[in-house]
Write an enzyme that holds these catalytic residues in place. Structure first.
Site, PDB file in Angstrom:
ATOM      1  N   HIS A  34       0.648  -1.516  -2.674  1.00  0.00           N
ATOM      2  CA  HIS A  34      -0.277  -2.045  -1.667  1.00  0.00           C
ATOM      3  C   HIS A  34      -1.166  -0.908  -1.149  1.00  0.00           C
ATOM      4  CE1 HIS A  34      -1.931  -3.907   1.898  1.00  0.00           C
ATOM      5  NE2 HIS A  34      -1.601  -5.066   1.347  1.00  0.00           N
ATOM      6  N   GLU A  42      -6.871  -6.630  -4.404  1.00  0.00           N
ATOM      7  CA  GLU A  42      -7.174  -6.658  -2.973  1.00  0.00           C
ATOM      8  C   GLU A  42      -8.161  -5.536  -2.653  1.00  0.00           C
ATOM      9  OE1 GLU A  42      -3.815  -8.499  -0.520  1.00  0.00           O
ATOM     10  OE2 GLU A  42      -3.150  -6.486  -0.949  1.00  0.00           O
TER      11      GLU A  42
END
Ligand code: 13P
Length: 231
Positions: A89, A158
Site C-alpha cells: 500500500h 491506487e
C-alpha cells in the site's frame, strides 16, 4: 466484482467486531454475487468465522515469527486462520519507506504460504503530470520481479494523489491506466482512490476493472454495504 474495505487504523477492536457482525448479517440476508474482503487494523484481527466475506491483514512481516518489534507475522495470522494480505500500500511505501525490494520479499514469502495477495501499485502526482509513458514505466517497475502468474494475486491500482483526497481519477484516466497494467497481467485488477457510493458504478463499469479497494467510504459499515448492493 471484488469489493475490498481497507479500514486502515480506524476503529477499536470492539468496533471492528461490530462491523464484521453487521456485515455478515447483511450479507447473509441479502446474498451478493460480489467477493467481499475486509482489512481491519492489527488490533481488530481475529478469527471471525464469517461465511460471506474474507478478513485479511493490511500488512505483515515476511517471516513466521522472530525479533521484529511492532510487526505481526505469519504465526499470528495463521492463529486467526487469515490467509489474505494487502502488500505494498502506498501509505506504507511513502510513510514507512518500504522499498520495492522489501515489498517483493513480502510477496514471495506470503506467496510461498499460498496467501491471497492484494498487491498495491500507484503513481504520485509528479509522475502523473509527466505523462502516460512515465506512468507506465513507473507502474511496471513496481510490478517488476512479482510473479504475475500467481493464481492468488489481485493487483490494486491506487494513484497516490487520489487516496483520501476526494479527488478520484477520471474514468478516462482509470481506463487508460488499467489497460496498461492489464497487458502484463490477467487476473483481477482493482481501482482504489476516493471510491464512494456516488462513483462506484461508473468505476466498476470500466472495461478492465474487476473491483475496487475502498478506504474512507468503507469506514461506516452501512456505507460499505450500500456500495456492495449497488454493484
Ligand atoms: P480512500 O478511499 O480513502 O481514498 O483510500 C483508498 C485506499 O487507500 C484504499 O486502500
Amino acid at each position: 466484482m471484488i469489493l475490498a474495505a481497507n479500514l486502515k487504523v480506524n476503529h477499536t477492536r470492539t468496533e471492528i467486531k461490530e462491523y464484521t457482525k453487521s456485515l455478515e448479517t447483511s450479507l447473509t440476508s441479502k446474498k451478493t454475487k460480489n467477493e467481499v474482503l475486509v482489512f481491519p487494523n492489527i488490533s481488530g484481527l481475529d478469527n471471525y468465522k464469517v461465511n460471506n466475506f474474507t478478513v485479511g491483514a493490511q500488512n505483515a512481516y515476511p517471516t513466521k515469527s522472530g525479533a521484529y518489534t511492532g510487526e505481526i507475522c505469519l504465526e499470528q495470522l495463521e492463529h486467526f486462520d487469515i490467509n489474505t494480505i494487502l502488500i505494498g500500500h502506498s501509505e506504507r511505501r511513502v510513510l514507512l519507506k518500504e522499498s520495492n525490494d522489501f515489498i517483493k520479499q513480502k510477496f514471495e514469502f506470503y506467496k510461498s504460504k499460498g496467501f491471497k495477495i492484494v498487491f498495491c501499485i500507484g503513481e504520485s502526482l509528479d509522475i502523473r503530470e509527466e505523462g502516460i509513458s512515465k506512468i507506465k514505466d513507473f507502474l511496471y517497475s513496481q510490478l517488476d520481479g512479482i510473479d504475475l502468474g500467481y493464481d492468488n494475486l489481485i493487483v490494486a491500482y491506487e494513484p497516490i494523489w487520489s487516496i483520501g483526497s476526494g479527488k478520484t481519477a477520471s474514468v478516462e484516466q482509470i481506463n487508460e491506466t488499467l489497460d496498461i497494467i492489464r497487458t502484463k497481467f490477467s487476473s483481477s485488477l482493482l481501482y482504489g482512490g476516493s471510491v464512494k457510493a456516488t462513483n462506484i458504478k461508473e468505476i466498476t463499469d470500466i472495461k478492465n476493472c474487476d473491483g475496487v479497494l475502498i478506504g474512507g467510504a468503507s469506514n461506516e459499515v452501512k456505507n460499505f454495504i450500500e456500495m456492495i448492493e449497488l454493484i
